[in-house]
Design an enzyme around this catalytic site. Structure first.
Site, mmCIF file in Angstrom:
data_model
loop_
_atom_site.group_PDB
_atom_site.id
_atom_site.type_symbol
_atom_site.label_atom_id
_atom_site.label_comp_id
_atom_site.label_asym_id
_atom_site.label_seq_id
_atom_site.Cartn_x
_atom_site.Cartn_y
_atom_site.Cartn_z
ATOM 1 C CG ASP A 1 -1.826 1.210 1.257
ATOM 2 O OD1 ASP A 1 -1.559 2.202 0.538
ATOM 3 O OD2 ASP A 1 -2.825 1.165 1.994
ATOM 4 C CE1 TYR B 1 -6.567 11.272 -10.551
ATOM 5 C CE2 TYR B 1 -7.278 12.701 -12.344
ATOM 6 C CZ TYR B 1 -6.643 11.546 -11.905
ATOM 7 O OH TYR B 1 -6.087 10.686 -12.817
HETATM 8 N N1 LIG Z 1 -8.130 6.002 -16.807
HETATM 9 C C1 LIG Z 1 -8.054 7.297 -17.069
HETATM 10 O O1 LIG Z 1 -8.928 7.883 -17.737
HETATM 11 C C2 LIG Z 1 -6.860 8.091 -16.551
HETATM 12 C C3 LIG Z 1 -6.720 9.394 -17.036
HETATM 13 C C4 LIG Z 1 -5.642 10.151 -16.586
HETATM 14 C C5 LIG Z 1 -4.736 9.614 -15.693
HETATM 15 N N2 LIG Z 1 -4.905 8.347 -15.235
HETATM 16 C C6 LIG Z 1 -3.920 7.858 -14.283
HETATM 17 O O2 LIG Z 1 -3.356 6.655 -14.758
HETATM 18 C C7 LIG Z 1 -2.866 5.887 -13.662
HETATM 19 C C8 LIG Z 1 -3.376 4.453 -13.806
HETATM 20 O O3 LIG Z 1 -4.784 4.474 -13.712
HETATM 21 P P1 LIG Z 1 -5.743 3.416 -14.455
HETATM 22 O O4 LIG Z 1 -6.668 4.208 -15.285
HETATM 23 O O5 LIG Z 1 -4.954 2.334 -15.055
HETATM 24 O O6 LIG Z 1 -6.605 2.932 -13.208
HETATM 25 P P2 LIG Z 1 -6.658 1.545 -12.419
HETATM 26 O O7 LIG Z 1 -6.904 0.425 -13.359
HETATM 27 O O8 LIG Z 1 -7.637 1.797 -11.318
HETATM 28 O O9 LIG Z 1 -5.196 1.399 -11.825
HETATM 29 C C9 LIG Z 1 -4.746 2.152 -10.716
HETATM 30 C C10 LIG Z 1 -3.883 1.255 -9.860
HETATM 31 O O10 LIG Z 1 -3.395 2.021 -8.754
HETATM 32 C C11 LIG Z 1 -3.243 1.135 -7.668
HETATM 33 N N3 LIG Z 1 -3.409 1.858 -6.401
HETATM 34 C C12 LIG Z 1 -4.411 2.674 -6.044
HETATM 35 N N4 LIG Z 1 -4.216 3.108 -4.787
HETATM 36 C C13 LIG Z 1 -3.073 2.541 -4.339
HETATM 37 C C14 LIG Z 1 -2.354 2.579 -3.124
HETATM 38 N N5 LIG Z 1 -2.783 3.277 -2.053
HETATM 39 N N6 LIG Z 1 -1.211 1.867 -3.031
HETATM 40 C C15 LIG Z 1 -0.776 1.139 -4.066
HETATM 41 N N7 LIG Z 1 -1.414 1.047 -5.249
HETATM 42 C C16 LIG Z 1 -2.556 1.743 -5.383
HETATM 43 C C17 LIG Z 1 -4.328 0.090 -7.789
HETATM 44 O O11 LIG Z 1 -3.789 -1.149 -7.350
HETATM 45 P P3 LIG Z 1 -4.698 -2.427 -6.929
HETATM 46 O O12 LIG Z 1 -5.653 -2.663 -8.062
HETATM 47 O O13 LIG Z 1 -3.724 -3.525 -6.759
HETATM 48 O O14 LIG Z 1 -5.402 -2.038 -5.663
HETATM 49 C C18 LIG Z 1 -4.684 0.092 -9.288
HETATM 50 O O15 LIG Z 1 -4.318 -1.100 -9.937
HETATM 51 C C19 LIG Z 1 -3.372 6.601 -12.401
HETATM 52 O O16 LIG Z 1 -2.313 7.371 -11.850
HETATM 53 C C20 LIG Z 1 -4.465 7.500 -12.915
HETATM 54 O O17 LIG Z 1 -4.672 8.627 -12.094
HETATM 55 C C21 LIG Z 1 -5.945 7.577 -15.657
#
Ligand SMILES: NC(=O)c1ccc[n+]([C@@H]2O[C@H](COP(=O)([O-])OP(=O)(O)OC[C@H]3O[C@@H](n4cnc5c(N)ncnc54)[C@H](OP(=O)(O)O)[C@@H]3O)[C@@H](O)[C@H]2O)c1
Length: 256
Positions: free
Chosen positions: A60, A154
């Protein structure tokens, strides 16, 4: 072009998530060995480790001791750690004006993005200081560039990563790693578990109204830019840069 990543050790935080898993696969396809960090998605991370020949590591990242232990664990498992991708993050699907935002949500989003990335970078930079080389790719967001009504907390933390953190760390890393680099990939709307089923046709139509390419991103769109920035061969003279992966996005529609 040979990206020169074969045999390199890479840590991807949030490696079992949408963008994270695509990034793990993209590095593995280049011949890198990947430490797939996860918090709660242990089964997905283990399956991905079997698929890619990597290793799954739990932490975490809002917990200081757990974050500090992650990098040494990755070094022990891979034997080296040339790249750190700080990708883990949280976002709320509930659009909420700041005027109504509870402190719990603010703290959750600050901790899940800014604190987690600060701790990841600190742990990794301690390793870089020991070995004298390494590079970082941060995952920001277009919300940190254009703002995001309904998710102001955010947007604020992602601005902190994209600008203040990246531009400071790019100058700090070279004090002990002369070719060390810190860059940012800032995705726009991307089809991942984070956004769930929010991205229906009407939402996408409105969200991409300022995108000349008029489509949301795939996780692979983001992963290829992350791998590019991590490559010393391809991006060795790029540091402190923000690559926006959002189809040429110019901003947001404010009124319907
Ligand atoms: N999707 C979009 O539209 C978008 C747009 C702009 C930026 N982003 C950024 O892209 C990155 C990846 O996001 P994603 O879209 O791929 O979302 P995602 O599938 O929800 O992946 C985010 C990951 O972060 C991990 N996480 C969250 N809180 C945590 C913590 N306290 N400690 C350790 N790990 C943690 C989670 O791990 P677990 O699953 O193992 O809990 C999850 O797998 C993020 O930084 C997000 O803000 C996404």
């Amino acid at each position: 072009m040979d990206l020169g990543l074969a045999g390199k050790g890479v840590l991807v935080t949030g490696g079992a998530g949408g963008i994270g898993a695509a990034t793990v696969r993209a590095f593995a396809a280049e011949g890198a060995r990947v430490a797939i960090h996860y918090r709660s998605s242990g089964e997905t991370a283990s399956a991905l480790a079997r698929e890619t020949g990597g290793v799954a590591l739990q932490a975490d990242l809002t917990d200081e001791a757990a974050a500090d232990a992650l990098v040494p664990a990755a070094v022990a498992a891979l034997g080296r750690l040339d790249v750190c991708v700080a990708n883990a993050g949280v976002w709320s699907q509930e659009s909420l004006p700041l005027v109504d935002m509870p402190m719990e949500r603010f703290r959750h989003v600050v901790d899940g993005n800014l604190t987690a990335t600060f701790l990841t970078c600190r742990a990794y930079l301690r390793h870089v200081r020991e070995v004298g080389h390494g590079s970082i790719v941060l995952v920001g967001s277009t919300s940190g560039i254009f703002g995001e009504e309904g998710n102001a907390e955010y947007a604020a933390v992602k601005s902190g990563l994209c600008f203040g953190l990246a531009r400071s760390l790019k100058n700090e890393i070279v004090r002990f790693a002369p070719r060390g680099r810190v860059n940012v990939v800032a995705p726009g709307w991307t089809v991942t578990p984070m956004v769930g089923d929010l991205l229906d046709a009407a939402f996408v139509d409105r969200a991409t109204a300022t995108y000349p390419l008029r489509k949301v991103a795939t996780p692979e769109d983001c992963a290829s830019s992350i791998v590019f920035l991590a490559s010393d061969a391809a991006a060795g003279h790029l540091s402190g840069q923000i690559v926006t992966v959002a189809g040429g996005m110019e901003g947001r529609l404010i009124w319907s």
